[in-house]
Design a protein around this motif. Structure first.
Motif, PDB file in Angstrom:
ATOM      1  N   SER A 189     -33.661  40.641  35.076  1.00 27.32           N
ATOM      2  CA  SER A 189     -32.333  40.084  34.823  1.00 27.32           C
ATOM      3  C   SER A 189     -31.565  39.674  36.085  1.00 27.32           C
ATOM      4  O   SER A 189     -30.402  39.313  35.994  1.00 27.32           O
ATOM      5  CB  SER A 189     -31.501  41.097  34.030  1.00 27.32           C
ATOM      6  N   ILE A 190     -32.213  39.711  37.254  1.00 33.08           N
ATOM      7  CA  ILE A 190     -31.472  39.358  38.472  1.00 33.08           C
ATOM      8  C   ILE A 190     -31.321  37.841  38.613  1.00 33.08           C
ATOM      9  O   ILE A 190     -32.069  37.070  38.017  1.00 33.08           O
ATOM     10  CB  ILE A 190     -32.121  39.951  39.744  1.00 33.08           C
ATOM     11  N   LYS A 191     -30.341  37.454  39.422  1.00 29.33           N
ATOM     12  CA  LYS A 191     -30.095  36.036  39.714  1.00 29.33           C
ATOM     13  C   LYS A 191     -31.075  35.523  40.765  1.00 29.33           C
ATOM     14  O   LYS A 191     -31.439  34.358  40.763  1.00 29.33           O
ATOM     15  CB  LYS A 191     -28.666  35.848  40.234  1.00 29.33           C
ATOM     16  N   ASP A 224     -27.548  40.977  44.913  1.00 30.90           N
ATOM     17  CA  ASP A 224     -28.125  39.975  44.026  1.00 30.90           C
ATOM     18  C   ASP A 224     -27.259  38.722  43.954  1.00 30.90           C
ATOM     19  O   ASP A 224     -26.112  38.769  43.517  1.00 30.90           O
ATOM     20  CB  ASP A 224     -28.325  40.554  42.623  1.00 30.90           C
ATOM     21  N   THR A 225     -27.818  37.619  44.424  1.00 33.91           N
ATOM     22  CA  THR A 225     -27.203  36.298  44.314  1.00 33.91           C
ATOM     23  C   THR A 225     -28.328  35.321  43.995  1.00 33.91           C
ATOM     24  O   THR A 225     -29.512  35.672  44.066  1.00 33.91           O
ATOM     25  CB  THR A 225     -26.527  35.861  45.634  1.00 33.91           C
ATOM     26  N   SER A 226     -27.963  34.095  43.698  1.00 32.24           N
ATOM     27  CA  SER A 226     -28.987  33.111  43.358  1.00 32.24           C
ATOM     28  C   SER A 226     -29.901  32.783  44.538  1.00 32.24           C
ATOM     29  O   SER A 226     -31.021  32.313  44.336  1.00 32.24           O
ATOM     30  CB  SER A 226     -28.333  31.831  42.836  1.00 32.24           C
ATOM     31  N   ILE A 255     -29.946  46.237  44.872  1.00 29.12           N
ATOM     32  CA  ILE A 255     -30.056  45.036  44.041  1.00 29.12           C
ATOM     33  C   ILE A 255     -28.689  44.646  43.498  1.00 29.12           C
ATOM     34  O   ILE A 255     -28.304  43.471  43.543  1.00 29.12           O
ATOM     35  CB  ILE A 255     -31.099  45.231  42.913  1.00 29.12           C
ATOM     36  N   ALA A 256     -27.930  45.609  43.017  1.00 26.25           N
ATOM     37  CA  ALA A 256     -26.595  45.310  42.475  1.00 26.25           C
ATOM     38  C   ALA A 256     -25.684  44.722  43.558  1.00 26.25           C
ATOM     39  O   ALA A 256     -24.919  43.794  43.302  1.00 26.25           O
ATOM     40  CB  ALA A 256     -25.973  46.574  41.886  1.00 26.25           C
ATOM     41  N   ILE A 278     -34.514  45.764  35.585  1.00 29.41           N
ATOM     42  CA  ILE A 278     -33.501  45.188  36.476  1.00 29.41           C
ATOM     43  C   ILE A 278     -33.979  43.846  37.024  1.00 29.41           C
ATOM     44  O   ILE A 278     -33.244  42.861  37.020  1.00 29.41           O
ATOM     45  CB  ILE A 278     -33.171  46.161  37.631  1.00 29.41           C
ATOM     46  N   LEU A 279     -35.226  43.793  37.482  1.00 30.90           N
ATOM     47  CA  LEU A 279     -35.745  42.572  38.095  1.00 30.90           C
ATOM     48  C   LEU A 279     -35.832  41.414  37.099  1.00 30.90           C
ATOM     49  O   LEU A 279     -35.712  40.252  37.483  1.00 30.90           O
ATOM     50  CB  LEU A 279     -37.105  42.832  38.744  1.00 30.90           C
ATOM     51  N   PHE A 287     -37.747  37.864  43.486  1.00 33.18           N
ATOM     52  CA  PHE A 287     -38.283  39.118  43.996  1.00 33.18           C
ATOM     53  C   PHE A 287     -39.778  39.025  44.213  1.00 33.18           C
ATOM     54  O   PHE A 287     -40.465  38.210  43.604  1.00 33.18           O
ATOM     55  CB  PHE A 287     -37.959  40.287  43.061  1.00 33.18           C
ATOM     56  N   LYS A 303     -31.465  50.521  43.026  1.00 31.11           N
ATOM     57  CA  LYS A 303     -30.510  49.983  42.033  1.00 31.11           C
ATOM     58  C   LYS A 303     -29.224  49.520  42.718  1.00 31.11           C
ATOM     59  O   LYS A 303     -28.684  48.459  42.403  1.00 31.11           O
ATOM     60  CB  LYS A 303     -30.200  51.040  40.964  1.00 31.11           C
TER      61      LYS A 303
END
Length: 189
Positions: free
Chosen positions: A154-156, A115-117, A111-112, A151-152, A159, A108
């Motif tokens: 909603s990431i930018k 996490d970027t595009s 990823i936080a 979480i995955l 994965f 967690k």
């Protein structure tokens, strides 16, 4: 996992990587060696870099059943070389290790933090229903599969997550692309 961080730290330093490879190259796959190296991993208090611990850690993983480190196991069909395969891969990949960053954080937090595009996360959680195999489920529980999937979603970034095929996992990742393949299961890297 601090042992994994230690191993990659050792691999990133040329003279320590050479010493690790040299130690593994001439060490036969044997139950006695497995027991000796496994005993060196008892207790978690050590400082990075610890070459002896890195050698013990990777040896135990390479010659244990499914790479778990809990019991000695090599292929019955005569194929050996878990250490040899690992050494060859390290030698071929040493340039890629030079810029490697290692984090020893919860998934967690990783990823936080990253996490970027343009991020790509590769995740290899314990397989669903096998959480207790790794540290008795203390670090990744059955509930974590649901949290991770949430979480995955909603990431930018992107994965890739590896699992055995399971109806629960298919439901958790419904709407995502699945790539199926058959792979021989062994403790080779």
């Amino acid at each position: 996992n601090k042992d994994l961080s230690n191993l990659f730290y050792i691999l990133s330093i040329p003279h320590l990587r050479y010493r690790l490879i040299r130690a593994l190259r001439y060490c036969p796959n044997s139950r006695d060696n497995f027991k000796t190296y496994k005993s060196k991993l008892i207790g978690s208090s050590f400082k990075i870099p610890d070459l002896d611990r890195a050698i013990a850690f990777i040896y135990v993983r390479l010659v244990s059943f499914a790479g778990r480190g809990s019991s000695f196991g090599i292929c019955k069909d005569g194929r050996t070389g878990g250490t040899r395969v690992f050494i060859n891969k390290v030698i071929r990949k040493k340039r890629e290790l030079s810029g490697l960053s290692i984090e020893n954080l919860d998934y967690k937090a990783i990823i936080a933090k990253y996490d970027t595009s343009n991020a790509l996360f590769y995740l290899d959680p314990p397989y669903y229903g096998s959480e207790d195999i790794y540290n008795k489920g203390e670090f990744f529980t059955r509930e974590d599969h649901y949290i991770l999937a949430g979480i995955l979603k909603s990431i930018k970034g992107k994965f890739l997550v590896s699992y055995y095929d399971d109806p629960v996992i298919r439901e958790l990742y419904d709407g995502f692309y699945f790539q199926e393949f058959k792979k021989f299961k062994a403790s080779y890297f």
